[in-house]
Scaffold this motif. Structure first.
Motif, PDB file in Angstrom:
ATOM      1  N   ARG A   1      -2.309   8.656  36.766  1.00  0.00           N
ATOM      2  CA  ARG A   1      -2.054   9.216  35.412  1.00  0.00           C
ATOM      3  C   ARG A   1      -2.896  10.767  35.591  1.00  0.00           C
ATOM      4  O   ARG A   1      -3.775  10.899  36.465  1.00  0.00           O
ATOM      5  N   LEU A   2      -2.348  11.739  34.947  1.00  0.00           N
ATOM      6  CA  LEU A   2      -2.752  13.226  35.019  1.00  0.00           C
ATOM      7  C   LEU A   2      -4.282  12.959  34.696  1.00  0.00           C
ATOM      8  O   LEU A   2      -5.079  13.657  35.091  1.00  0.00           O
ATOM      9  N   GLY A   3      -4.772  12.452  33.653  1.00  0.00           N
ATOM     10  CA  GLY A   3      -6.200  12.272  33.004  1.00  0.00           C
ATOM     11  C   GLY A   3      -7.055  11.891  34.049  1.00  0.00           C
ATOM     12  O   GLY A   3      -8.077  12.269  34.497  1.00  0.00           O
ATOM     13  N   ASP A   4      -6.550  10.799  34.834  1.00  0.00           N
ATOM     14  CA  ASP A   4      -7.693  10.243  35.963  1.00  0.00           C
ATOM     15  C   ASP A   4      -7.549  11.138  36.994  1.00  0.00           C
ATOM     16  O   ASP A   4      -8.525  11.372  37.839  1.00  0.00           O
ATOM     17  N   ALA A   5      -6.464  12.006  37.420  1.00  0.00           N
ATOM     18  CA  ALA A   5      -6.476  13.049  38.488  1.00  0.00           C
ATOM     19  C   ALA A   5      -7.547  13.953  38.050  1.00  0.00           C
ATOM     20  O   ALA A   5      -8.008  14.477  39.044  1.00  0.00           O
ATOM     21  N   MET A   6      -7.320  14.505  36.844  1.00  0.00           N
ATOM     22  CA  MET A   6      -8.361  15.581  36.296  1.00  0.00           C
ATOM     23  C   MET A   6      -9.877  15.227  36.471  1.00  0.00           C
ATOM     24  O   MET A   6     -10.523  15.773  36.829  1.00  0.00           O
ATOM     25  N   ASN A   7     -10.002  13.773  36.106  1.00  0.00           N
ATOM     26  CA  ASN A   7     -11.481  13.235  36.385  1.00  0.00           C
ATOM     27  C   ASN A   7     -11.825  13.232  37.540  1.00  0.00           C
ATOM     28  O   ASN A   7     -13.019  13.533  37.843  1.00  0.00           O
ATOM     29  N   ARG A   8     -10.914  12.990  38.576  1.00  0.00           N
ATOM     30  CA  ARG A   8     -11.081  12.715  39.982  1.00  0.00           C
ATOM     31  C   ARG A   8     -11.642  13.978  40.522  1.00  0.00           C
ATOM     32  O   ARG A   8     -12.276  14.227  41.666  1.00  0.00           O
ATOM     33  N   VAL A   9     -11.114  15.258  39.887  1.00  0.00           N
ATOM     34  CA  VAL A   9     -11.263  16.573  40.689  1.00  0.00           C
ATOM     35  C   VAL A   9     -12.527  17.325  39.772  1.00  0.00           C
ATOM     36  O   VAL A   9     -12.718  18.515  40.094  1.00  0.00           O
ATOM     37  N   GLY A  10     -13.211  16.615  38.876  1.00  0.00           N
ATOM     38  CA  GLY A  10     -14.345  17.039  38.509  1.00  0.00           C
ATOM     39  C   GLY A  10     -14.381  17.458  36.923  1.00  0.00           C
ATOM     40  O   GLY A  10     -15.176  18.015  36.119  1.00  0.00           O
ATOM     41  N   ALA A  11     -13.120  17.323  36.217  1.00  0.00           N
ATOM     42  CA  ALA A  11     -13.027  17.432  34.934  1.00  0.00           C
ATOM     43  C   ALA A  11     -13.526  16.310  34.199  1.00  0.00           C
ATOM     44  O   ALA A  11     -13.889  15.677  34.768  1.00  0.00           O
TER      45      ALA A  11
END
Ligand code: HGY
Ligand code: MN
Ligand code: MN
Length: 422
Positions: free
Chosen positions: A162-172
């Motif tokens: 998921r885009l949301g998971d990818a964003m959290n993965r990079v620090g968002a």
């Protein structure tokens, strides 16, 4: 174009550009796709350069990386300068990175000359400006503008993340996206290569952007039936690639018609064209297309989307396949650049002895999203033969230094003149 005594150090800036460019997939230079380990390596490098320049480094909940230099007047607000550090696949060394690294060079030069602005100055690397595998572009600046819709966080890349998971993965932090929205940005400046041929063609040093075209992207899927390519009679085939090919033609013909309609800049293309199982002796059962539409006239882009929706249904019927998917992935309005900031950039160019030209941008940029919440401006520098989104992308060191110097001058003037509305 060479000008002595620029207020920025062009050699130092160029060295940074080449060092960041070296962080790429070795097999397909220059590639540093957002959300990948290489992208994170590039960000670590950037954060190190920000720290070395004496900037306070932080990331907001939208995954944007900042380097901040405080001003003398905490009431004055922030001058934001920057762009993006992610690339398209097999892209160039200057798209985005030139904007982030000229921002760093401007702040370094301000500090080096002992100038303390009233405003704080922030260098920004926006997260994922390029259309990512998740199907969305301008992710970090879209969050800052408050335009990241919850359903967009559920977009998935082909591997299923998921885009949301990818964003959290990079620090968002997608649970707190609203905290990335800003009311303190008094001005935004973005340097970018033109990605077009106007400046080089006319021998003009700098472009001052008037407006940034709106972008609409639609995903269309066709479902036919995979069959033996050698034994299935032609009249029984449900060939998804036939529908895809007809859609590519429709996009091209209608876009050319719109481009000739003198309603401003209009272009469209099918940038993603996939078919499955993509084997020589199998009739393609499925096809997936993503259409990229750019328009200065928002109504024209909406008419084009409506034509596409109806046209793809008719093509499916005529090709004996189903249209199994129609999704408008994004649909942004054109953004006007701030007239006062454009004037400061023009004045800076004049003072430095550079020629300049007002021009619209067909390419999308983070500045278009910043324009939703702050005065936003862009300066273009020429790129060789207008080429971009390819390893051949090239800009001259002096041209980039000239653009950086024009922003430097505009920032000084803005800081001296701008008083926060009481
Ligand atoms: O696609 C664009 O217009 C930009 O280069 N991301
Ligand atoms: Mn780009
Ligand atoms: Mn770009």
């Amino acid at each position: 174009m060479t000008r002595a005594n620029l207020p920025v150090d062009g050699a130092r800036l160029w060295a940074d550009l080449m060092e960041l460019a070296a962080i790429t997939e070795p097999g397909r230079p220059y590639t540093r796709r957002s959300f990948t380990p290489l992208f994170l390596e590039g960000r670590d490098w950037l954060a190190g350069r920000f720290r070395a320049a004496g900037l306070a480094v932080r990331m907001d909940t939208g995954g944007n990386l900042f380097g901040r230099l405080e001003g003398s007047d905490p009431e004055a607000g922030t001058i934001l300068i920057g762009s993006h550090s992610d690339t398209v696949p097999s892209g160039g060394r200057f798209d985005g990175t030139a904007g982030v690294l000229t921002a760093l060079e401007i702040v370094r030069s301000l500090r080096g000359s002992g100038i303390r602005l009233r405003h704080a100055v922030e260098v920004v690397d926006f997260l994922a400006e390029e259309p990512s595998e998740y199907g969305l572009s301008c992710i970090g600046s879209r969050v800052m503008a408050g335009l990241m819709k919850p359903e967009m966080l559920d977009y998935r890349e082909p591997g299923g993340e998921r885009l949301g998971d990818a964003m959290n993965r990079v620090g968002a932090d997608t649970a707190r996206l609203a905290e990335a929205m800003r009311s303190d940005v008094a001005a935004f400046f973005e340097l970018h290569i033109e990605q077009g041929i106007v400046l080089e063609g006319q021998g003009i040093d700098l472009g001052i952007v008037t407006a940034i075209a709106g972008i609409a992207r639609a995903e269309i899927r066709f479902a036919g039936r995979a069959d033996h390519a050698g034994s299935t009679p032609m009249h029984l085939r449900r060939d998804a690639s036939l529908a895809a090919a007809r859609l590519v033609l429709l996009v091209n013909e209608e876009a050319k018609r719109n481009a000739a309609a003198s309603r401003g800049h209009f272009v469209a293309t099918v940038g993603v064209l996939e078919q499955h199982p993509n084997a020589a002796n199998v009739i393609p059962g499925d096809a997936r297309l993503v259409v990229d539409i750019r328009a200065e006239d928002h109504a024209l882009a909406q008419d084009f989307l409506a034509m596409l929706e109806a046209g793809s249904r008719a093509i499916a019927e005529d090709s004996m396949v189903a249209r199994s998917g129609w999704t408008v992935l994004s649909n942004t309005t054109p953004a006007a650049c701030d007239a006062a900031l454009r004037g400061l950039l023009a004045e800076g160019a004049r003072r430095l002895g550079f020629s300049y030209l007002d021009l619209a941008s067909g390419a999308g940029h983070d500045a278009a999203f910043v324009a939703r919440f702050a005065p936003s401006s862009m300066i273009f520098v020429p790129c060789r033969e207008g080429r971009s989104h390819c390893p051949e992308e090239w800009a001259e060191p002096d041209a980039i230094a000239a653009g950086a110097a024009a922003i430097y001058e505009a920032v000084l003037r803005f800081d001296a003149e701008h008083r926060k509305p009481s």
